[in-house]
Write a protein that holds these residues in place. Structure first.
Motif, mmCIF file in Angstrom:
data_model
loop_
_atom_site.group_PDB
_atom_site.id
_atom_site.type_symbol
_atom_site.label_atom_id
_atom_site.label_comp_id
_atom_site.label_asym_id
_atom_site.label_seq_id
_atom_site.Cartn_x
_atom_site.Cartn_y
_atom_site.Cartn_z
ATOM 1 N N GLY A 325 0.808 -1.210 0.000
ATOM 2 C CA GLY A 325 0.000 0.000 0.000
ATOM 3 C C GLY A 325 0.842 1.262 0.000
ATOM 4 O O GLY A 325 1.961 1.280 0.530
ATOM 5 N N ALA A 326 0.296 2.323 -0.603
ATOM 6 C CA ALA A 326 0.920 3.645 -0.600
ATOM 7 C C ALA A 326 -0.170 4.674 -0.876
ATOM 8 O O ALA A 326 -0.993 4.479 -1.769
ATOM 9 C CB ALA A 326 2.014 3.744 -1.667
ATOM 10 N N HIS A 327 -0.182 5.757 -0.132
ATOM 11 C CA HIS A 327 -1.256 6.746 -0.339
ATOM 12 C C HIS A 327 -0.929 7.669 -1.499
ATOM 13 O O HIS A 327 0.214 8.084 -1.692
ATOM 14 C CB HIS A 327 -1.524 7.533 0.948
ATOM 15 C CG HIS A 327 -0.482 8.543 1.344
ATOM 16 N ND1 HIS A 327 -0.523 9.858 0.921
ATOM 17 C CD2 HIS A 327 0.607 8.448 2.146
ATOM 18 C CE1 HIS A 327 0.493 10.520 1.440
ATOM 19 N NE2 HIS A 327 1.208 9.695 2.182
ATOM 20 N N TRP A 328 -1.960 7.982 -2.287
ATOM 21 C CA TRP A 328 -1.767 8.818 -3.471
ATOM 22 C C TRP A 328 -1.952 10.299 -3.190
ATOM 23 O O TRP A 328 -1.505 11.154 -3.956
ATOM 24 C CB TRP A 328 -2.690 8.405 -4.610
ATOM 25 C CG TRP A 328 -4.181 8.452 -4.355
ATOM 26 C CD1 TRP A 328 -5.008 7.386 -4.148
ATOM 27 C CD2 TRP A 328 -5.031 9.618 -4.310
ATOM 28 N NE1 TRP A 328 -6.311 7.797 -3.969
ATOM 29 C CE2 TRP A 328 -6.343 9.177 -4.069
ATOM 30 C CE3 TRP A 328 -4.798 10.986 -4.461
ATOM 31 C CZ2 TRP A 328 -7.433 10.043 -3.953
ATOM 32 C CZ3 TRP A 328 -5.881 11.867 -4.350
ATOM 33 C CH2 TRP A 328 -7.174 11.385 -4.110
ATOM 34 N N ASP A 329 -2.588 10.672 -2.104
ATOM 35 C CA ASP A 329 -2.967 12.063 -1.885
ATOM 36 C C ASP A 329 -1.822 12.879 -1.297
ATOM 37 O O ASP A 329 -0.948 12.369 -0.593
ATOM 38 C CB ASP A 329 -4.171 12.151 -0.948
ATOM 39 C CG ASP A 329 -3.872 11.643 0.457
ATOM 40 O OD1 ASP A 329 -3.425 10.477 0.588
ATOM 41 O OD2 ASP A 329 -4.048 12.401 1.433
ATOM 42 N N ALA A 330 -1.849 14.182 -1.596
ATOM 43 C CA ALA A 330 -1.053 15.172 -0.880
ATOM 44 C C ALA A 330 -2.053 16.231 -0.371
ATOM 45 O O ALA A 330 -3.195 15.890 -0.071
ATOM 46 C CB ALA A 330 0.036 15.755 -1.771
ATOM 47 N N GLY A 384 -5.944 11.916 7.845
ATOM 48 C CA GLY A 384 -6.137 11.042 9.001
ATOM 49 C C GLY A 384 -6.249 9.578 8.646
ATOM 50 O O GLY A 384 -6.974 8.840 9.318
ATOM 51 N N LEU A 385 -5.555 9.136 7.605
ATOM 52 C CA LEU A 385 -5.520 7.716 7.208
ATOM 53 C C LEU A 385 -6.898 7.212 6.802
ATOM 54 O O LEU A 385 -7.233 6.031 7.002
ATOM 55 C CB LEU A 385 -4.951 6.840 8.345
ATOM 56 C CG LEU A 385 -3.769 7.380 9.141
ATOM 57 C CD1 LEU A 385 -3.321 6.359 10.199
ATOM 58 C CD2 LEU A 385 -2.621 7.761 8.240
ATOM 59 N N LEU A 386 -7.694 8.077 6.196
ATOM 60 C CA LEU A 386 -9.113 7.764 6.045
ATOM 61 C C LEU A 386 -9.397 6.727 4.967
ATOM 62 O O LEU A 386 -10.346 5.946 5.091
ATOM 63 C CB LEU A 386 -9.904 9.040 5.755
ATOM 64 C CG LEU A 386 -9.857 10.102 6.863
ATOM 65 C CD1 LEU A 386 -10.700 11.294 6.486
ATOM 66 C CD2 LEU A 386 -10.322 9.518 8.200
ATOM 67 N N GLY A 387 -8.612 6.704 3.879
ATOM 68 C CA GLY A 387 -8.830 5.665 2.878
ATOM 69 C C GLY A 387 -8.578 4.289 3.449
ATOM 70 O O GLY A 387 -9.368 3.354 3.249
ATOM 71 N N SER A 460 0.653 6.294 9.600
ATOM 72 C CA SER A 460 0.639 5.918 8.192
ATOM 73 C C SER A 460 -0.380 4.809 7.976
ATOM 74 O O SER A 460 -0.940 4.256 8.925
ATOM 75 C CB SER A 460 2.036 5.492 7.742
ATOM 76 O OG SER A 460 2.131 5.513 6.331
ATOM 77 N N ASP A 461 -0.600 4.488 6.709
ATOM 78 C CA ASP A 461 -1.791 3.736 6.316
ATOM 79 C C ASP A 461 -1.844 2.289 6.777
ATOM 80 O O ASP A 461 -2.913 1.667 6.706
ATOM 81 C CB ASP A 461 -1.935 3.765 4.793
ATOM 82 C CG ASP A 461 -2.346 5.130 4.274
ATOM 83 O OD1 ASP A 461 -3.365 5.646 4.730
ATOM 84 O OD2 ASP A 461 -1.636 5.679 3.420
ATOM 85 N N HIS A 462 -0.749 1.732 7.231
ATOM 86 C CA HIS A 462 -0.817 0.372 7.754
ATOM 87 C C HIS A 462 -1.587 0.325 9.067
ATOM 88 O O HIS A 462 -2.108 -0.722 9.442
ATOM 89 C CB HIS A 462 0.600 -0.180 7.983
ATOM 90 C CG HIS A 462 1.391 0.660 8.924
ATOM 91 N ND1 HIS A 462 2.110 1.740 8.500
ATOM 92 C CD2 HIS A 462 1.535 0.610 10.266
ATOM 93 C CE1 HIS A 462 2.683 2.307 9.549
ATOM 94 N NE2 HIS A 462 2.334 1.658 10.634
ATOM 95 N N PHE A 463 -1.648 1.467 9.779
ATOM 96 C CA PHE A 463 -2.175 1.444 11.142
ATOM 97 C C PHE A 463 -3.652 1.053 11.230
ATOM 98 O O PHE A 463 -4.020 0.224 12.075
ATOM 99 C CB PHE A 463 -1.926 2.791 11.825
ATOM 100 C CG PHE A 463 -2.498 2.877 13.211
ATOM 101 C CD1 PHE A 463 -2.151 1.956 14.184
ATOM 102 C CD2 PHE A 463 -3.413 3.865 13.540
ATOM 103 C CE1 PHE A 463 -2.686 2.015 15.460
ATOM 104 C CE2 PHE A 463 -3.952 3.934 14.810
ATOM 105 C CZ PHE A 463 -3.590 3.016 15.776
ATOM 106 N N PRO A 464 -4.564 1.615 10.400
ATOM 107 C CA PRO A 464 -5.959 1.184 10.522
ATOM 108 C C PRO A 464 -6.141 -0.322 10.343
ATOM 109 O O PRO A 464 -6.995 -0.930 11.006
ATOM 110 C CB PRO A 464 -6.672 1.972 9.418
ATOM 111 C CG PRO A 464 -5.851 3.198 9.254
ATOM 112 C CD PRO A 464 -4.439 2.726 9.423
ATOM 113 N N LEU A 465 -5.335 -0.938 9.473
ATOM 114 C CA LEU A 465 -5.439 -2.386 9.290
ATOM 115 C C LEU A 465 -4.765 -3.133 10.424
ATOM 116 O O LEU A 465 -5.199 -4.225 10.799
ATOM 117 C CB LEU A 465 -4.858 -2.801 7.937
ATOM 118 C CG LEU A 465 -5.783 -2.568 6.738
ATOM 119 C CD1 LEU A 465 -5.790 -1.106 6.328
ATOM 120 C CD2 LEU A 465 -5.402 -3.434 5.556
#
Length: 552
Positions: A325-330, A384-387, A460-465
């Motif tokens: 995973g990697a987030h696309w937004d800035a 806030g890691l929403l995706g 970062s995005d791993h946290f919600p999972l």
């Protein structure tokens, strides 16, 4: 004209992808990442054409279209629900509308606080105006309720209608050796309780009218300018069933010296109260005679944003998933610095998305993996890691049989391969061992996060999972905290318009990092192993609860 230029950009990188995507190529060695490809992806994604890749802006449309085109050209399958390339995330967007009036009253005197230099306020409530009038101010320590650690800053005190001032980070952050609180949380390694996101949520659970985190650079891990620079961008949250119960009317940050003056206005010693807040017997302290009023308008809309998902089905165990995973937004367009208002997000995180695309190419060029491999580019990380939060609540592929989530959030440009790989959240799971073995083959060693006080694992995005039990691996090669390039980036470009691609960029070192992450993911995709959380890790219990759903 803009669309035609973008089409040419897509075709140029799509043509590169097609050159090596063919499954019939003979493989005499593992496929290798190419710095030139990574660089081209970053150049496109971080260009002004994409307007900082803001959520729910034309920049999102261009980003999503571009990513889908690349995955298609590489020969991957859609990985979203119902055979789609995207998962639609239902978000709530609020944006300040007009100036904010923030005043403090004490001793019969009212003075204004300036939004931006002194205090930052916003709201995730789906309303058009936030008004708090003469709300009492209360110091609530670190704003933490952690029963498993024997800690409760609130002690049942009624905080309804109050504005809370809370300290950033955990109660044991910076505690001297031998202090009774030392090690009560994780020492200088921030836990989720130290994050502003937790403190905002907990204030809502306590029924507060507002919450302001007292900023200090050491405890936050970044300077005030980082917060101020992004403060005019829209705020996002996932759509909530009961936002009034889950979000306070006003939330934000206050400069440390400004907060200290409020304590002096109430005749209180801020330094002494900070010391008291490091004891489990601390109780909330009212700033008697001090009230705060906040008034600002905002626009609100429920909007849809998109996670982009692509997949290579497993040849042997397709129902088991290795995730990258990697987030696309800035930040899109936000507070100008000079005459530049585009937050291009070249390092953070066009580089991570470039890595995601290059990994997809490597897996497609190699033999089919035994397990499925999923490539996800997340939306709304910066909000806030929403995706990832939305996916964790609405998984497309079962979390119970997701083997690992390998996260990529920023690679530095350059040619110098770091001999050290920073592991964010080192020791939390067995995934470290998989990375260490392959890193050793490159002559590299793993080191723990040199800035654990910043709470990188929870940002970062791993946290919600991870909260749902999925083991996470987040290696940040290049960001050792000691090299000049890393320090320069964090100081001068992080979350600023100056995080831009320039023609002198090369991504050769990042290509070596991608090769490493490919080897680790390939090992796990072709194995029957299920990495576990380490004993005592905060996510161990939730993963164990689904043990019977993972075959041996």
């Amino acid at each position: 004209m803009r669309r035609s230029r973008l089409t040419r950009l897509w075709l140029s990188t799509a043509a590169l992808a097609l050159m090596t995507a063919g499954p019939g190529l003979a493989q005499t060695a593992p496929p290798s990442a190419e710095g030139a490809r990574l660089n081209e992806y970053v150049r496109v994604l971080a260009s002004d054409e994409f307007e900082g890749r803001g959520v729910a802006t034309p920049g999102e449309d261009r980003t999503v279209d571009y990513l889908v085109a690349q995955f298609q050209a590489l020969g991957l399958e859609p990985g979203g629900p119902d055979g789609q390339w995207v998962q639609v995330a239902q978000l709530s967007r609020t944006h300040q509308d007009g100036p904010a009036t923030i005043t403090v009253r004490s001793g019969g005197v009212t003075r204004a606080l300036e939004r931006g230099p002194q205090v930052l306020v916003s709201s995730d409530r789906p309303v058009s105006r936030i008004t708090l009038t003469d709300a009492p101010v209360v110091f609530a320590g670190y704003g933490v309720d952690a029963p498993e650690r024997g800690w409760d800053d609130f002690k049942g005190v009624d905080l309804s209608g109050k504005i809370l001032l809370v300290l950033v980070n955990d109660p044991d952050f910076g505690a001297p050796e031998g202090h009774p609180v030392a090690g009560r949380f994780d020492g200088n390694a921030m836990t989720f309780y130290g994050r502003w996101t937790y403190k905002f949520q907990e204030a809502a659970r306590q029924g507060a009218a507002g919450v302001l985190v007292i900023h200090d650079t050491a405890g936050a891990g970044y300077g005030w300018s980082v917060l101020e620079g992004s403060s005019t961008a829209p705020d996002f949250d996932i759509v909530r069933a009961d936002p009034e119960a889950e979000r306070v009317p006003a939330q934000g940050w206050i400069q440390g010296p400004v907060a200290e003056q409020l304590f002096r206005d109430a005749g209180l010693d801020f330094a002494a109260l900070k010391d008291q807040a490091r004891t489990p017997g601390f109780r909330p302290v009212a700033l008697d005679g001090v009230t705060m009023s906040i008034d600002f308008g905002q626009t609100h809309a429920n909007i849809e944003s998109r996670n982009v998902l692509a997949r290579i089905p497993g040849a042997g165990h397709p129902d088991e998933t290795v995730m990258y995973g990697a987030h696309w937004d800035a930040y899109g367009r936000a507070t100008p610095v000079g005459d530049d208002d585009i937050y291009n997000g070249a390092v953070d995180n066009a580089t991570g998305v470039a890595g995601l695309l290059e990994l997809a190419r490597l897996f497609k060029a190699g033999a089919p993996p035994d397990r499925s491999v999923l490539f996800v580019s997340w939306t709304a990380e910066e909000a806030g890691l929403l995706g990832a939060e939305y996916y964790a609540a609405n998984p497309v592929w079962p979390l119970e049989t997701t083997v690992v989530n390998i996260n990529m959030d920023s690679f530095l440009p350059g040619t110098e391969v770091s001999p050290q790989i920073v592991v964010i959240g080192a020791g939390k799971s067995e995934t470290d061992g998989w990375l260490e073995r392959r890193a050793g083959e490159q002559g590299r060693v793993l080191i723990p996060d040199p800035a654990p006080q910043a709470g990188g694992f929870y940002r970062s995005d791993h946290f919600p999972l991870a909260k749902m039990g999925v083991p996470a691996l987040f290696g940040a090669a290049g960001f050792t905290g000691h090299n000049a390039a890393s320090q320069d980036y964090v100081t001068n470009r992080y979350h600023k318009p100056s995080d831009e691609w320039t023609p002198d960029w090369v991504m050769d070192a990042a290509a070596v990092d991608i090769d490493l992450l490919y080897a680790v993911g390939r090992d796990l995709a072709d194995s029957r192993a299920w990495p576990r959380w380490s004993p005592g890790a905060e996510f161990e219990a939730v993963r164990q609860a689904s043990d019977d759903q993972r075959p041996e």
